[in-house]
Write an enzyme that holds these catalytic residues in place. Structure first.
Site, mmCIF file in Angstrom:
data_model
loop_
_atom_site.group_PDB
_atom_site.id
_atom_site.type_symbol
_atom_site.label_atom_id
_atom_site.label_comp_id
_atom_site.label_asym_id
_atom_site.label_seq_id
_atom_site.Cartn_x
_atom_site.Cartn_y
_atom_site.Cartn_z
ATOM 1 N N SER A 1 -4.210 0.993 39.538
ATOM 2 C CA SER A 1 -2.817 0.575 39.697
ATOM 3 C C SER A 1 -2.682 -0.454 40.806
ATOM 4 C CB SER A 1 -1.932 1.781 40.019
ATOM 5 O OG SER A 1 -0.633 1.366 40.374
ATOM 6 N N HIS B 1 -3.313 -1.593 35.642
ATOM 7 C CA HIS B 1 -2.029 -0.915 35.497
ATOM 8 C C HIS B 1 -1.026 -1.608 36.408
ATOM 9 C CE1 HIS B 1 0.466 2.489 34.282
ATOM 10 N NE2 HIS B 1 0.930 2.499 35.521
ATOM 11 N N ASP C 1 2.626 -1.660 37.755
ATOM 12 C CA ASP C 1 3.857 -0.902 37.952
ATOM 13 C C ASP C 1 4.997 -1.838 38.324
ATOM 14 O OD1 ASP C 1 3.096 1.910 37.601
ATOM 15 O OD2 ASP C 1 1.804 1.582 39.331
ATOM 16 N N MET D 1 8.823 -2.044 39.298
ATOM 17 C CA MET D 1 9.918 -1.203 39.802
ATOM 18 C C MET D 1 11.090 -2.075 40.237
ATOM 19 S SD MET D 1 7.717 1.439 42.145
ATOM 20 C CE MET D 1 6.194 2.173 41.555
ATOM 21 N N HIS E 1 3.712 -0.989 33.076
ATOM 22 C CA HIS E 1 4.553 0.211 33.174
ATOM 23 C C HIS E 1 5.908 -0.185 33.748
ATOM 24 C CE1 HIS E 1 5.006 4.501 35.109
ATOM 25 N NE2 HIS E 1 5.903 4.257 34.167
ATOM 26 N N MET F 1 9.214 0.621 35.120
ATOM 27 C CA MET F 1 10.064 1.642 35.729
ATOM 28 C C MET F 1 11.369 0.967 36.134
ATOM 29 S SD MET F 1 7.271 3.837 37.909
ATOM 30 C CE MET F 1 6.073 2.521 38.075
ATOM 31 N N MET G 1 3.633 11.242 33.687
ATOM 32 C CA MET G 1 3.714 11.052 35.131
ATOM 33 C C MET G 1 3.355 12.366 35.820
ATOM 34 S SD MET G 1 4.362 7.925 35.731
ATOM 35 C CE MET G 1 4.523 8.156 37.506
ATOM 36 N N ASP H 1 -0.718 9.289 35.207
ATOM 37 C CA ASP H 1 -0.509 8.422 36.367
ATOM 38 C C ASP H 1 0.085 9.225 37.516
ATOM 39 O OD1 ASP H 1 0.077 6.463 38.186
ATOM 40 O OD2 ASP H 1 1.512 5.389 36.929
#
Length: 217
Positions: A7, A32, A34, A36, A65, A67, A136, A174
């Site tokens: 990540s 990965h 992330d 956000m 991913h 979020m 998660m 994750d």
């Protein structure tokens, strides 16, 4: 044999390209990423411009991913030639099936993620449509958190459903993944393990990637 997706949330952002290439060449299977927005989760990371800058680097495919609160609006911005998966949260989608269809129409694989307190029953009706289910094992927003054991039960439940129904989705985990629990997670049926601080926080990042790969081989 499971795959590893380091990540980038835990990478040194001032050396993002260098670290992305380092883990890719060391044997990682995906990056990965992330994303956000400070709304769906209490943190802000980076957007599509930063992610797309990695296209110039020699890396493995992206496992994106999202979020964020409005994935339908922004998903297309995260599609490049290196994007393999775009995963959205069940909790963020009013019309989850429509969102999954939209991601497929972008020409990439679609994933759905559930938070630790969200039951698998909430996504049962889309398991035949998704390419990946992300469990998660921490509450999303920050790296370096402790693994929440209920995730192990979810992996077993998803593996059972997949076998009984003949589904083809991959199972990804994750949060709090370490060398201490990677083998157990893999053997329960997890196909992709996401590890952040346990990879990028290591003194020798390349060696840590190789150590993870040995555990989940």
């Amino acid at each position: 044999m499971s795959k590893l997706a380091p990540s980038l949330l835990s990478a040194d952002f001032s050396r993002l390209g260098e670290h992305s290439e380092l883990v890719s060449k060391a044997g990682a299977d995906y990056l990965h990423i992330d994303v956000m927005d400070g709304h769906f989760v209490p943190n802000i990371t980076f957007g599509p411009v930063v992610m797309k800058s990695l296209d110039k680097c020699d890396t493995v495919p992206y496992d994106v991913h999202l979020m964020i609160t409005d994935p339908d609006k922004y998903a297309t911005e995260f599609v490049t030639e290196k994007t393999e998966f775009i995963t959205v949260h069940q909790e963020a989608c009013t019309h989850l099936h429509r969102t999954i269809q939209g991601i497929h129409e972008l020409g990439v694989k679609a994933g759905v993620s559930i938070n630790p307190a969200t039951p698998i029953s909430s996504i049962e009706n889309v398991l035949g449509d998704v390419d990946l289910v992300l469990v998660m094992s921490v509450n999303p927003g920050f790296g370096g958190q402790k693994f929440i054991p209920v995730a192990l039960d979810k992996i077993k439940e998803l593996s059972k459903i997949r076998e009984e129904k003949g589904y083809t989705f991959l199972i990804e985990v994750d949060g709090g993944v370490s060398l201490d629990n990677a083998r157990e997670i893999s053997e329960l049926g997890c196909d992709i393990l996401v590890a952040g601080s346990q990879v990028f926080g290591a003194e020798d990042i390349e060696k840590r990637v190789k150590d993870f790969k040995k555990e989940i081989a």
